[in-house]
Motif scaffolding. Sequence first.
Motif, PDB file in Angstrom:
ATOM      1  N   TRP A  72       3.640 119.148  28.483  1.00 37.00           N
ATOM      2  CA  TRP A  72       3.533 120.567  28.174  1.00 37.00           C
ATOM      3  C   TRP A  72       2.985 120.751  26.761  1.00 37.00           C
ATOM      4  N   ARG A  73       3.440 119.915  25.848  1.00 36.80           N
ATOM      5  CA  ARG A  73       2.911 119.996  24.480  1.00 36.80           C
ATOM      6  C   ARG A  73       1.408 119.714  24.464  1.00 36.80           C
ATOM      7  N   GLU A 104       9.239 139.696  33.553  1.00 41.23           N
ATOM      8  CA  GLU A 104       8.395 138.737  34.276  1.00 41.23           C
ATOM      9  C   GLU A 104       8.492 138.947  35.780  1.00 41.23           C
ATOM     10  N   ALA A 105       9.654 139.321  36.262  1.00 35.57           N
ATOM     11  CA  ALA A 105       9.884 139.477  37.698  1.00 35.57           C
ATOM     12  C   ALA A 105       9.083 140.631  38.287  1.00 35.57           C
ATOM     13  N   LYS A 106       8.656 141.581  37.457  1.00 35.95           N
ATOM     14  CA  LYS A 106       7.922 142.736  37.966  1.00 35.95           C
ATOM     15  C   LYS A 106       6.547 142.365  38.512  1.00 35.95           C
ATOM     16  N   GLY A 107       5.957 141.286  38.021  1.00 39.73           N
ATOM     17  CA  GLY A 107       4.603 140.970  38.454  1.00 39.73           C
ATOM     18  C   GLY A 107       4.390 139.544  38.902  1.00 39.73           C
ATOM     19  N   ASP A 108       5.440 138.777  39.112  1.00 39.43           N
ATOM     20  CA  ASP A 108       5.245 137.369  39.459  1.00 39.43           C
ATOM     21  C   ASP A 108       6.327 136.896  40.419  1.00 39.43           C
ATOM     22  N   TRP A 109       5.922 136.547  41.638  1.00 39.11           N
ATOM     23  CA  TRP A 109       6.883 136.033  42.604  1.00 39.11           C
ATOM     24  C   TRP A 109       7.461 134.694  42.171  1.00 39.11           C
ATOM     25  N   GLY A 110       6.773 133.978  41.302  1.00 40.74           N
ATOM     26  CA  GLY A 110       7.269 132.701  40.820  1.00 40.74           C
ATOM     27  C   GLY A 110       8.537 132.819  39.986  1.00 40.74           C
ATOM     28  N   ALA A 111       8.942 134.036  39.680  1.00 38.45           N
ATOM     29  CA  ALA A 111      10.173 134.248  38.921  1.00 38.45           C
ATOM     30  C   ALA A 111      11.411 134.139  39.810  1.00 38.45           C
ATOM     31  N   TYR A 112      11.201 133.986  41.114  1.00 34.13           N
ATOM     32  CA  TYR A 112      12.303 133.980  42.073  1.00 34.13           C
ATOM     33  C   TYR A 112      12.399 132.679  42.859  1.00 34.13           C
ATOM     34  N   SER A 113      13.594 132.385  43.315  1.00 32.11           N
ATOM     35  CA  SER A 113      13.860 131.386  44.343  1.00 32.11           C
ATOM     36  C   SER A 113      15.004 131.943  45.182  1.00 32.11           C
ATOM     37  N   HIS A 114      14.793 132.044  46.478  1.00 33.47           N
ATOM     38  CA  HIS A 114      15.791 132.599  47.406  1.00 33.47           C
ATOM     39  C   HIS A 114      16.271 133.981  46.967  1.00 33.47           C
ATOM     40  N   GLN A 162      16.643 135.208  44.043  1.00 30.15           N
ATOM     41  CA  GLN A 162      17.339 135.230  42.746  1.00 30.15           C
ATOM     42  C   GLN A 162      16.377 134.814  41.635  1.00 30.15           C
ATOM     43  N   LEU A 163      16.541 135.412  40.463  1.00 29.07           N
ATOM     44  CA  LEU A 163      15.716 135.012  39.322  1.00 29.07           C
ATOM     45  C   LEU A 163      16.065 133.588  38.903  1.00 29.07           C
ATOM     46  N   VAL A 164      15.037 132.808  38.573  1.00 28.14           N
ATOM     47  CA  VAL A 164      15.258 131.443  38.098  1.00 28.14           C
ATOM     48  C   VAL A 164      15.505 131.474  36.592  1.00 28.14           C
ATOM     49  N   ASN A 165      15.917 130.348  36.019  1.00 27.93           N
ATOM     50  CA  ASN A 165      16.131 130.341  34.569  1.00 27.93           C
ATOM     51  C   ASN A 165      14.784 130.312  33.843  1.00 27.93           C
ATOM     52  N   THR A 166      14.804 130.610  32.568  1.00 30.80           N
ATOM     53  CA  THR A 166      13.562 130.784  31.806  1.00 30.80           C
ATOM     54  C   THR A 166      12.747 129.507  31.688  1.00 30.80           C
ATOM     55  N   THR A 167      13.393 128.360  31.628  1.00 30.31           N
ATOM     56  CA  THR A 167      12.643 127.101  31.525  1.00 30.31           C
ATOM     57  C   THR A 167      11.855 126.847  32.802  1.00 30.31           C
ATOM     58  N   ILE A 168      12.505 126.966  33.940  1.00 30.47           N
ATOM     59  CA  ILE A 168      11.806 126.765  35.214  1.00 30.47           C
ATOM     60  C   ILE A 168      10.681 127.777  35.368  1.00 30.47           C
ATOM     61  N   TYR A 169      10.947 129.011  34.998  1.00 29.41           N
ATOM     62  CA  TYR A 169       9.909 130.029  35.126  1.00 29.41           C
ATOM     63  C   TYR A 169       8.697 129.687  34.261  1.00 29.41           C
ATOM     64  N   ASN A 170       8.920 129.236  33.040  1.00 28.10           N
ATOM     65  CA  ASN A 170       7.791 128.919  32.167  1.00 28.10           C
ATOM     66  C   ASN A 170       6.977 127.743  32.684  1.00 28.10           C
ATOM     67  N   VAL A 171       7.624 126.776  33.316  1.00 24.88           N
ATOM     68  CA  VAL A 171       6.883 125.678  33.944  1.00 24.88           C
ATOM     69  C   VAL A 171       6.043 126.228  35.097  1.00 24.88           C
ATOM     70  N   ARG A 213       4.944 129.301  35.452  1.00 25.20           N
ATOM     71  CA  ARG A 213       3.866 130.132  34.904  1.00 25.20           C
ATOM     72  C   ARG A 213       2.741 129.261  34.367  1.00 25.20           C
ATOM     73  N   GLU A 214       3.091 128.164  33.728  1.00 22.04           N
ATOM     74  CA  GLU A 214       2.072 127.240  33.211  1.00 22.04           C
ATOM     75  C   GLU A 214       1.263 126.658  34.368  1.00 22.04           C
ATOM     76  N   ARG A 215       1.949 126.319  35.462  1.00 21.75           N
ATOM     77  CA  ARG A 215       1.249 125.799  36.644  1.00 21.75           C
ATOM     78  C   ARG A 215       0.301 126.863  37.202  1.00 21.75           C
ATOM     79  N   ARG A 216       0.772 128.106  37.268  1.00 21.02           N
ATOM     80  CA  ARG A 216      -0.076 129.199  37.758  1.00 21.02           C
ATOM     81  C   ARG A 216      -1.333 129.334  36.910  1.00 21.02           C
ATOM     82  N   ASN A 217      -1.178 129.258  35.593  1.00 18.28           N
ATOM     83  CA  ASN A 217      -2.327 129.406  34.702  1.00 18.28           C
ATOM     84  C   ASN A 217      -3.275 128.219  34.776  1.00 18.28           C
TER      85      ASN A 217
END
Length: 194
Positions: free
Chosen positions: A1-2, A26-36, A38-47, A49-53
């Motif tokens: 990531w670095r 983040e949840a307003k515009g990105d389905w990747g913020a969820y799993s089942h 529920q909102l995921v934690n911020t670390t998982i979400y940032n990974v 989001r990085e994959r999406r970009n």
Amino acid sequence: WRALRNRAKVDNNYKKTIAATNMNKEAKGDWGAYSHGQLVNTTIYNVRRERRNELCAEGLRLMDVRRWCALDQMITTPYIIEGIKYWGTVYSDPESPMSIKNAEGEFYVPVVDPDSDDANMSARAGGDYVRPYQIRKANNLVWDGYTFTRAHYLSPIGHNVFVYASPDKDVANSYVYQNPGWPTEANQGAKNID
């Protein structure tokens, strides 16, 4: 990531980004913020989001959101596709040089009538954006938006597989089992498996 952040010449301390992430926004515009659902934690979400970009336009996003079980929001709320912002812009103003014109250079008059074969524009009631799947209602399976059932996390196995995996070519006697929620008959949609 670095390494990715260094290549982009941004601060390589990714913990600052994680700390500044507001999951409710983040949840307003990105389905990747969820799993089942529920909102995921911020670390998982940032990974995610990085994959999406990094993999933008490479055709992997649907596979990702399925793997993360991130499409549950569409079970209760259909997803409506929106296109360009048309209503209330220079494109919809007949006096504007930016308005949409036909081949003769005349203002292209939108026909908003979902029951007409001549319809060419969605109603403004949906907002200022064109809704391309709400222009004509006839034979339109997604008029009310795309919906989802958990059966869609798996693809159906084709009908012919059941026929050829049967000792007597009878689907009922096939050695193959269909994925949950999907019928063995051809041209049928998924059923809710909740």
